[in-house]
Design a protein around this motif. Structure first.
Motif, mmCIF file in Angstrom:
data_model
loop_
_atom_site.group_PDB
_atom_site.id
_atom_site.type_symbol
_atom_site.label_atom_id
_atom_site.label_comp_id
_atom_site.label_asym_id
_atom_site.label_seq_id
_atom_site.Cartn_x
_atom_site.Cartn_y
_atom_site.Cartn_z
ATOM 1 N N CYS A 639 0.829 -1.207 0.000
ATOM 2 C CA CYS A 639 0.000 0.000 0.000
ATOM 3 C C CYS A 639 0.860 1.253 0.000
ATOM 4 O O CYS A 639 0.674 2.143 -0.803
ATOM 5 C CB CYS A 639 -0.933 -0.033 1.218
ATOM 6 S SG CYS A 639 -1.941 1.462 1.384
ATOM 7 N N GLY A 640 1.828 1.329 0.944
ATOM 8 C CA GLY A 640 2.804 2.420 0.928
ATOM 9 C C GLY A 640 2.317 3.723 1.508
ATOM 10 O O GLY A 640 3.036 4.733 1.441
ATOM 11 N N ARG A 641 1.123 3.768 2.104
ATOM 12 C CA ARG A 641 0.645 5.025 2.711
ATOM 13 C C ARG A 641 1.290 5.212 4.083
ATOM 14 O O ARG A 641 1.534 4.252 4.818
ATOM 15 C CB ARG A 641 -0.875 5.007 2.831
ATOM 16 C CG ARG A 641 -1.583 5.014 1.480
ATOM 17 C CD ARG A 641 -3.081 4.967 1.642
ATOM 18 N NE ARG A 641 -3.748 5.005 0.334
ATOM 19 C CZ ARG A 641 -4.130 6.111 -0.265
ATOM 20 N NH1 ARG A 641 -3.953 7.281 0.351
ATOM 21 N NH2 ARG A 641 -4.717 6.070 -1.450
ATOM 22 N N LEU A 642 1.579 6.470 4.445
ATOM 23 C CA LEU A 642 2.263 6.806 5.693
ATOM 24 C C LEU A 642 1.326 6.589 6.876
ATOM 25 O O LEU A 642 0.213 7.146 6.924
ATOM 26 C CB LEU A 642 2.755 8.256 5.649
ATOM 27 C CG LEU A 642 3.669 8.706 6.776
ATOM 28 C CD1 LEU A 642 4.968 7.908 6.772
ATOM 29 C CD2 LEU A 642 3.974 10.204 6.644
ATOM 30 N N LEU A 643 1.821 5.767 7.850
ATOM 31 C CA LEU A 643 1.018 5.480 9.043
ATOM 32 C C LEU A 643 1.076 6.658 10.017
ATOM 33 O O LEU A 643 1.801 7.641 9.809
ATOM 34 C CB LEU A 643 1.505 4.194 9.694
ATOM 35 C CG LEU A 643 1.424 2.927 8.818
ATOM 36 C CD1 LEU A 643 1.966 1.719 9.564
ATOM 37 C CD2 LEU A 643 -0.003 2.672 8.357
ATOM 38 N N ASP A 644 0.324 6.508 11.118
ATOM 39 C CA ASP A 644 0.262 7.596 12.102
ATOM 40 C C ASP A 644 1.581 7.834 12.792
ATOM 41 O O ASP A 644 1.839 8.923 13.321
ATOM 42 C CB ASP A 644 -0.819 7.288 13.144
ATOM 43 C CG ASP A 644 -2.206 7.266 12.519
ATOM 44 O OD1 ASP A 644 -2.367 7.923 11.462
ATOM 45 O OD2 ASP A 644 -3.108 6.588 13.051
ATOM 46 N N CYS A 645 2.463 6.813 12.852
ATOM 47 C CA CYS A 645 3.774 6.983 13.497
ATOM 48 C C CYS A 645 4.688 7.891 12.702
ATOM 49 O O CYS A 645 5.745 8.276 13.183
ATOM 50 C CB CYS A 645 4.433 5.635 13.722
ATOM 51 S SG CYS A 645 4.814 4.778 12.185
ATOM 52 N N GLN A 646 4.316 8.183 11.500
ATOM 53 C CA GLN A 646 5.101 9.063 10.618
ATOM 54 C C GLN A 646 6.453 8.457 10.238
ATOM 55 O O GLN A 646 7.301 9.149 9.684
ATOM 56 C CB GLN A 646 5.325 10.446 11.254
ATOM 57 C CG GLN A 646 4.068 11.178 11.635
ATOM 58 C CD GLN A 646 3.213 11.529 10.424
ATOM 59 O OE1 GLN A 646 3.730 11.885 9.376
ATOM 60 N NE2 GLN A 646 1.897 11.386 10.570
ATOM 61 N N ASN A 647 6.644 7.157 10.538
ATOM 62 C CA ASN A 647 7.930 6.512 10.243
ATOM 63 C C ASN A 647 7.781 5.339 9.262
ATOM 64 O O ASN A 647 8.699 5.059 8.494
ATOM 65 C CB ASN A 647 8.585 5.993 11.523
ATOM 66 C CG ASN A 647 8.918 7.131 12.478
ATOM 67 O OD1 ASN A 647 9.306 8.214 12.052
ATOM 68 N ND2 ASN A 647 8.750 6.898 13.776
ATOM 69 N N HIS A 648 6.685 4.619 9.305
ATOM 70 C CA HIS A 648 6.489 3.424 8.495
ATOM 71 C C HIS A 648 5.297 3.629 7.555
ATOM 72 O O HIS A 648 4.505 4.551 7.753
ATOM 73 C CB HIS A 648 6.264 2.184 9.374
ATOM 74 C CG HIS A 648 7.426 1.889 10.269
ATOM 75 N ND1 HIS A 648 7.496 2.338 11.584
ATOM 76 C CD2 HIS A 648 8.567 1.205 10.034
ATOM 77 C CE1 HIS A 648 8.623 1.939 12.123
ATOM 78 N NE2 HIS A 648 9.300 1.249 11.201
ATOM 79 N N THR A 649 5.208 2.728 6.575
ATOM 80 C CA THR A 649 4.115 2.749 5.606
ATOM 81 C C THR A 649 3.320 1.457 5.721
ATOM 82 O O THR A 649 3.800 0.447 6.258
ATOM 83 C CB THR A 649 4.656 2.881 4.175
ATOM 84 O OG1 THR A 649 5.563 1.818 3.928
ATOM 85 C CG2 THR A 649 5.366 4.213 3.994
ATOM 86 N N CYS A 650 2.121 1.500 5.175
ATOM 87 C CA CYS A 650 1.231 0.339 5.233
ATOM 88 C C CYS A 650 1.790 -0.770 4.350
ATOM 89 O O CYS A 650 2.090 -0.546 3.173
ATOM 90 C CB CYS A 650 -0.163 0.739 4.788
ATOM 91 S SG CYS A 650 -1.344 -0.628 4.780
ATOM 92 N N MET A 651 1.936 -1.980 4.907
ATOM 93 C CA MET A 651 2.518 -3.107 4.194
ATOM 94 C C MET A 651 1.465 -4.045 3.633
ATOM 95 O O MET A 651 1.790 -5.128 3.153
ATOM 96 C CB MET A 651 3.454 -3.889 5.125
ATOM 97 C CG MET A 651 4.613 -3.079 5.666
ATOM 98 S SD MET A 651 5.614 -2.347 4.344
ATOM 99 C CE MET A 651 6.340 -3.828 3.669
ATOM 100 N N LYS A 652 0.207 -3.653 3.702
ATOM 101 C CA LYS A 652 -0.832 -4.484 3.115
ATOM 102 C C LYS A 652 -0.731 -4.421 1.581
ATOM 103 O O LYS A 652 -0.197 -3.472 1.016
ATOM 104 C CB LYS A 652 -2.215 -4.005 3.547
ATOM 105 C CG LYS A 652 -2.625 -4.412 4.944
ATOM 106 C CD LYS A 652 -4.070 -3.999 5.191
ATOM 107 C CE LYS A 652 -4.542 -4.450 6.575
ATOM 108 N NZ LYS A 652 -5.955 -4.089 6.800
ATOM 109 N N GLU A 653 -1.292 -5.470 0.900
ATOM 110 C CA GLU A 653 -1.365 -5.464 -0.562
ATOM 111 C C GLU A 653 -2.296 -4.348 -1.004
ATOM 112 O O GLU A 653 -3.206 -3.950 -0.282
ATOM 113 C CB GLU A 653 -1.873 -6.824 -1.049
ATOM 114 C CG GLU A 653 -1.785 -6.998 -2.551
ATOM 115 C CD GLU A 653 -2.257 -8.364 -2.975
ATOM 116 O OE1 GLU A 653 -3.300 -8.438 -3.667
ATOM 117 O OE2 GLU A 653 -1.601 -9.362 -2.580
ATOM 118 N N CYS A 654 -2.046 -3.797 -2.180
ATOM 119 C CA CYS A 654 -2.817 -2.678 -2.721
ATOM 120 C C CYS A 654 -4.314 -2.895 -2.458
ATOM 121 O O CYS A 654 -4.894 -3.900 -2.864
ATOM 122 C CB CYS A 654 -2.539 -2.554 -4.225
ATOM 123 S SG CYS A 654 -3.486 -1.253 -5.027
#
Length: 886
Positions: A639-654
């Motif tokens: 997915c690649g969207r920025l999570l609330d932690c502002q450090n990681h991105t969403c690792m779910k499939e598109c």
């Protein structure tokens, strides 16, 4: 070797249901074997044998079946490959190249004009056309590798063997009715089977030549015209003009002469101009001007060849006798009227009875001596009196040629002969007494065989000279279409002279072939476009040449409007052939598989493949998808969207993301994205190896308060330092913090230990350690600082005593080498003398050998005592020099 299907029919490889049932019933009807051990074994062996034979027969049948199918498949492929359009096109290209090569020399003389080569081109095309060049005698195709003969009249080609047999049979039929006296006195000709051009007996072909007659037995070359030698023809043109044919050796007549000659017109008035030799006769179109036969007018026709036409003008002319005048053509001035001359003859009693004539009428035909009707008595009488009869018998020979007229001299013809004579009939078998003027024919029919050697004469009272057979031959000719129309004859019938037109499907392209060949020859290739209406939904069909059978499938784009609004881009599928399967099931392995059935049906249009841009669920990319499957999709990326932690991105499939706020950033995580459960992975200060103690969080991490265990610069001591102090210190402070405050244990390049306190980097090179310096011979020595020796600022040279010691050692070495050389010479001299003594002893036969004792010299006696001390001193000196140099 028999065919596989014949082997299967004769052997056991072909099974039938009845045979299998009979075999089973026969096996059931056999009496049971004994119950003992031997009977059980025999029964088991019989069962195994039956099964083995049954399996072998089935296996053999399968092999034969596969062989048959492979042979049939190969035959179909060969036929398809031999009749494919690509091979035909290659053959046409090759044929065109050969024709161009043959016509090259001719067209170079005519500036590329080949309009006069059509007749020759037709003969050459027939030479290449399969089946078009046929021997009219045997009605078989003429092949490239067969000896042939060409007629010089019609240029028809025959097999050499066939024409030789034809000439021999023709000469035999012509000469067979002749008697022995007449045979051989006349050279009877034999005719060409097609044009009946006659050849002499001596012109019967005996050898195989090319068309131009230069080469005997020409070789078969695929890049030449069949039966051609490939050389220039050089036959004289007909009519002869003095030039020769320029084409390569070719069938058929030579084309018109293409040479250029200078010639004038027919009337010789125009200036000579250059023209083709074949068309050198030309007209200037001016009036001819030559005097006509009438002698009064000149020819007014345009310049022409040959004699002038008769004068076309009309003039008034008198007839031959001059009584009448009439307007007649000037070309025929002499004419006679219908009136009798009527002029008085010289006798004065009679007039001329001739029709209009020229010149004198002549004497009276009744003047002079005249004979009586029988001609025995002559009278001299005036022309006004008739000649009387003489009264004697007539005695003229009657029509029978035997008897004479018995009447008195009379005017007019004699009567028929009425005397009775003994007459013999024409065949000579009967006699009868009857009037002389009547012929005698008996009723006996002739039984002789006529010249056809098939039918009897059957003529009444035949004289023996039977007439030719008057019946029609009626035998079927070699073409199998017509019957022989000639009279009954001996030998084989003449070939069928008829030709048959073989047409293409549309009938616009026609080739003429001998009658009987139309069933085996392939139709000609037509260059006209097929005019059949299309059978699909298109208004026009693709352009293709005329053909037999069904038109090829339409390959135009379908262009039907699909449900999505696009046009179908695939080829037309209104008449697709679909294979039907499962319609017939074989009854057993003996039944051959049937050919698959194909039906022609219209297939539905395939799904629309027009690419439409579609964005994925996660809005990562826009891909073109086929129209029929154009809907949002997952691109399989993270997915690649920025999570609330502002450090990681969403690792779910598109996946699909719900936007909470329309003005929010499109790259921010939504409620469907995953929650961050990782540790803090933010980068630590330089030198800090510890992790942040907090979970993944936004903002900066707190300061590190842990202790670091680190080695000093010299790597000998372990130091414990606070991580915060080490990461916050500058370079000088880090240098002091990491130092153990002891002497550096590192070794300098000179081999001494570093004098500095524990430090980083490389050690200084100015070593202050004291070392001993020696001369080259190791005798003199001196203490000097190590750094100066490394820099090369200090050196120690040998003095005079060192040089003297070196000189003495060199002299000792030379003396030893010289003594060794002399010793080697003495040893060789002694060996030579001993060898000579041995040779002298062999020459003497059984002579006692004298023992000669050789007295040793003083050097030989005391050399060991001298050499050992000298060798010891030399070894000591060499060892001392090696130690000093080190």
């Amino acid at each position: 070797m028999e065919a596989p299907w014949r082997q299967g029919g004769r052997g056991r490889g072909r099974a039938r249901p009845g045979d299998e049932l009979a075999a089973r019933s026969g096996a059931a009807a056999r009496p049971p074997a004994p119950r003992g051990r031997g009977g059980a074994r025999a029964a088991a062996a019989g069962t195994i044998g039956e099964r083995a034979s049954e399996l072998s027969s089935l296996k053999k049948f399968d092999e034969i079946k596969k062989a048959n199918q492979a042979a049939a498949k190969k035959l179909v492929e060969d036929q398809l490959s031999s009749s494919s359009e690509d091979d035909d096109e290659d053959a046409e290209v090759k044929q065109g190249k050969i024709l161009d090569k043959t016509f090259t020399i001719y067209t170079s003389q005519t500036d590329g004009d080949a309009s006069e080569l059509e007749r020759t081109r037709q003969y050459m095309n027939e030479a290449f056309q399969s089946g078009a060049m046929t021997c009219l005698i045997c009605i078989a195709s003429v092949k490239r590798n067969q000896a042939v003969w060409s007629c010089c009249g019609c240029f028809c080609i025959f097999h050499l063997v066939c024409i030789q047999k034809w000439a021999k049979d023709s000469l035999f039929l012509v000469s067979s009715p002749l008697t022995d006296d007449d045979f051989g006195k006349k050279d009877y000709p034999w005719p060409c089977p097609k044009c009946r051009f006659e050849y002499k007996r001596s012109e019967t072909p005996s050898r195989y030549y090319c068309y131009c007659g230069k080469v005997e037995n020409p070789t078969v070359d695929p890049w030449l015209v069949p039966h051609s030698c490939g050389q220039i023809c050089e036959r004289e043109f007909k009519p002869s003009c003095g030039h020769k044919c320029l084409l390569l050796c070719h069938p058929g007549p030579c084309p018109p002469c293409p040479k250029m000659v200078t010639t004038t017109c027919h009337c010789k008035k125009a200036k000579p101009v250059p023209r083709r030799c074949s068309a050198k006769e030309w007209s200037c179109r001016l009036p001819c001007g030559r005097t006509l036969l009438c002698g009064q007018h000149v020819c007014e026709n345009p310049c022409h060849a040959g004699d002038c036409q008769p004068c076309p003008r009309v003039s008034t002319q008198r007839c031959t006798c001059g009584r009448q005048t009439a307007e007649r053509l000037c070309a025929s001035p002499q004419w006679q009227c219908d009136q009798v001359c009527g002029k008085c003859l010289p006798c004065g009693n009679h007039t001329c009875e001739q029709v209009c004539h020229a010149g004198p009428c002549g004497d009276c035909p009744r003047s002079g001596k005249r004979s009586c009707p029988c001609g025995k008595t002559k009278f001299t009488l005036p022309c006004t009196e008739d000649v009387p009869t003489c009264g004697d018998s007539c005695d003229k020979v009657l029509e029978c040629g035997i008897h004479k007229c018995s009447q008195r001299c009379h005017r007019g013809p004699c009567e028929i002969c009425r005397q009775e004579v003994e007459k013999q009939c024409r065949c000579g078998k009967h006699t009868k007494r009857m009037p002389c003027h009547k012929p005698y024919l008996c009723e006996t029919k002739c039984t002789k065989i006529r010249d056809c050697q098939k039918h009897q004469c059957r003529r009444k009272c035949c004289s023996g000279n039977c007439p030719p057979c008057d019946q029609v031959c009626g035998r079927t000719l070699g073409c199998r279409n017509h019957k022989c129309p000639s009279g009954c004859h001996r030998g084989s019938c003449n070939p069928c002279p008829e030709t048959v037109d073989v047409k293409c499907n549309c009938g616009k392209t026609v080739i003429k072939v001998p009658c009987g060949r139309e069933r085996t020859i392939r139709p000609p290739k037509c260059k006209q476009l097929c005019s059949r209406p299309p059978t699909c939904h298109h208004s026009t069909q693709e352009k293709h040449y005329c053909h037999f059978g069904r038109c090829p499938p339409c390959r135009q784009p379908c262009q039907k409007t699909l449900t999505c609004g696009h046009l179908c881009p695939v080829s037309c599928h209104d008449e697709a052939l679909v294979k039907q399967t499962g319609l017939h099931q074989s009854a057993g392995p003996w039944e051959q598989p049937s050919e698959p059935a194909f039906i022609q049906t219209a297939l539905p249009c395939p799904p629309c493949e027009v690419p439409i841009p579609v964005e994925c669920l996660g809005q990562h990319e826009v891909s073109p998808l086929p129209c029929h499957s154009a809907h949002p999709y997952s691109c399989k990326r993270f997915c690649g969207r920025l999570l609330d932690c502002q450090n990681h991105t969403c690792m779910k499939e598109c996946h699909h993301v719900t936007k909470l706020n329309s003005s929010a950033d499109g790259k921010k995580a939504g409620p469907e994205c995953s929650q961050c459960e990782e540790e803090c992975t933010k980068p630590r200060p330089a030198g800090c190896p510890h992790r942040c103690v907090l979970p993944c969080h936004p903002g900066d991490c707190p300061s590190c308060l842990q202790m670091l265990k680190i080695k000093c610069h010299c790597k000998l001591s372990m130091l414990y330092i606070e991580c915060l102090k080490l990461t916050c210190a500058d370079l000088k402070e880090k240098e002091l913090l990491i130092s153990c405050k002891n002497q550096c244990p590192k070794e300098l390049p000179c081999g001494h230990r570093c004098k500095e306190i524990c430090h980083s980097g490389s050690c200084p090179l100015n070593c202050s350690q004291k070392v001993k310096l020696r001369c080259l011979c190791k005798r003199l020595k001196k203490e000097v600082q190590c750094s100066k020796i490394q820099e090369g600022k200090v050196s120690l040279e040998c003095d005079a005593l060192c040089k003297e010691m070196k000189r003495k050692a060199y002299e000792i070495k030379e003396a030893e080498a010289k003594a060794a050389l002399e010793e080697e010479k003495r040893r060789q001299q002694a060996e030579l003398e001993a060898f000579e003594n041995r040779l002298k002893g062999r020459r003497k036969n059984k002579r006692r050998r004298d023992e000669i004792e050789v007295e040793q010299s003083s050097w030989q006696k005391y050399k060991n005592l001298i050499m050992l001390p000298v060798f010891g001193v030399a070894v000591v000196m060499v060892a001392w020099l090696m130690v000093y140099n080190d």
